[in-house]
Design a protein around this motif. Structure first.
Motif: not given
Length: 429
Positions: A312-314, A257-259, A317-318, A322-325
């Motif tokens: 900001s959006l990038e 969604r962020k992408s 998304r990053l 990192w939260q997913r990892r």
């Protein structure tokens, strides 16, 4: 039953096809006994889960409404001072306009909402995993304390026989009064324990009733805990299916969604168009009354506003990536610890069943026979009875811990129902 991979898709379908009215009618029926029927009941009737259900449906409707052109605009105007005058033409203007975004923007808007729907669906699935875990743990506590009450009452009955035996020996002069008093003390202590356990059971029933959205009076008595075990190599199976877990899939959907938001922000650097047609009857020449045109905005990056939004959006998304990892590492660690606790609980339960319980039962029988025959003292009987009571309580605690460990392992694997382990073992990911 849902597989880990198809869980979000099928759950979403179930949500969309099962309105709250039908779920409410299912909740009017009395609950079936056992932990697993109560889990199914909670999934259908728990208000928190129904709220997640409604959010999925709301987001799905927003997705269906996205990806379309904005409504056209109609403008009507009139020259008021021309009204009622015969010497001048009555003036009015009719204008129709339609905005046209840059090619690809509508598809991105639709993809953005679809990613939001996926995120909501996986949130629903994760809620189901946590709800099933909470209910199993509550059920394990309820069953454990009911078993303690049953053990307590058997020992109260046993101590009543010891009181009678001690009184008989005291009356015959072969025993002391201290044995009678101690036996009565043990019986009264057990009665106090029963009072506390009874209230604890009431609290357990209240917690279960809240999770399953039922009246506590509908919970009569607990049934034995399920003896189902995960398949061999469960840790390996769960780790191989880690990416299909709802928590990670929800974060992956958020990252998508962020992408899509970033892609839309980049499209914002291109102009949006609008076409219009206007009719103005004030022109004397009929060929001049119809006017058509096209307009577009000038997407200037004044002050770096567009660049700042993209950065900001990038960054967002990053952050999700990192939260997913980090969540993947945490889930892998939780799986390893849950599997270790489950093995420990199984080994402990086996030790109590096969070694400690038979030994303490035999010790009490021997001490009771010796006491009745006048060969043993009361202290030996007291120690043997207390040891048996402790081992029986510890055995029930080990049984509860085994089931709780199974519930934790099932939740750590991202599964809702215990039978989902079969699908995981069969490769249904």
């Amino acid at each position: 039953m849902l597989t880990p991979k198809l869980l979000p898709v099928l759950a979403l379908a179930a949500v969309l096809l099962s309105p709250a009215t039908r779920a409410q009618s299912d909740c009017d029926a009395p609950p079936a006994p056992g932990s697993e029927p109560l889990v199914k009941r909670a999934l259908a009737c728990n208000p928190g889960q129904l709220a997640l259900d409604a959010r999925v449906r709301a987001q799905a409707e927003r997705t269906a409404a996205s990806g379309h052109l904005d409504d056209p605009k109609l403008m009507l105007g009139v020259a008021p001072r021309t009204l009622g005058q015969n010497e001048v033409r009555k003036g009015y203007v009719v204008e129709v306009s339609q905005s046209l975004p840059w090619p690809g923007v509508l598809e991105l808007r639709r993809a953005l909402e679809e990613a939001g729907t996926d995120s909501r669906a996986f949130e629903y699935d994760q809620g189901a995993v946590q709800l099933a875990l909470a209910l199993r743990l509550a059920y394990a506590d309820w069953h454990y304390r009911e078993r303690l009450i049953a053990i307590n009452r058997r020992h109260q009955s046993l101590w009543r026989t010891f009181v009678d035996s001690s009184r008989a020996r005291y009356a015959a002069g072969s025993g002391g009064k201290a044995a009678v008093l101690q036996a009565r003390h043990e019986e009264h202590q057990l009665h106090l324990d029963e009072l506390a356990l009874t209230q604890a059971v009431a609290r357990d029933r209240s917690r279960l009733a809240r999770l399953a959205n039922i009246n506590p009076s509908e919970l009569s008595t607990s049934t034995p805990l399920p003896q189902r075990e995960p398949p061999a190599g469960s840790l390996t199976l769960a780790l191989d299916s880690l990416d299909t877990q709802p928590q990670l899939q929800q974060l992956a959907a958020e990252e998508t969604r962020k992408s899509r938001e970033l892609e839309l922000a980049e499209k914002d650097r291109y102009p949006n168009f609008s076409v219009l047609a206007r009719h103005n009857n004030q022109w004397a020449n009929p060929d001049q009354r119809l006017f058509v045109g096209v307009g577009f905005n000038l997407p200037l990056d004044i002050g770096g506003k567009r660049s700042a939004r993209e950065r900001s959006l990038e960054a967002e998304r990053l952050a999700v990536e990192w939260q997913r990892r980090d969540a993947a590492l945490a889930l892998a660690d939780a799986l390893g610890r849950a599997e270790s606790r489950h093995r420990e609980a199984n080994d402990t339960l086996h030790m109590y069943r096969e070694e400690l319980l038979p030994l303490t039962e035999e010790s009490l029988v021997t001490a009771r026979d010796d006491f009745a025959a006048g060969r043993g003292d009361f202290l030996t009987l007291l120690v043997a009875e207390r040891n048996l009571l402790k081992v029986q309580r510890d055995l029930e605690a080990a049984e509860r811990d085994r089931f709780a460990a199974l519930a934790q392992l099932t939740a750590a694997a991202g599964l809702v129902m215990l039978e989902d382990w079969n699908l995981l073992a069969g490769g249904g990911k």
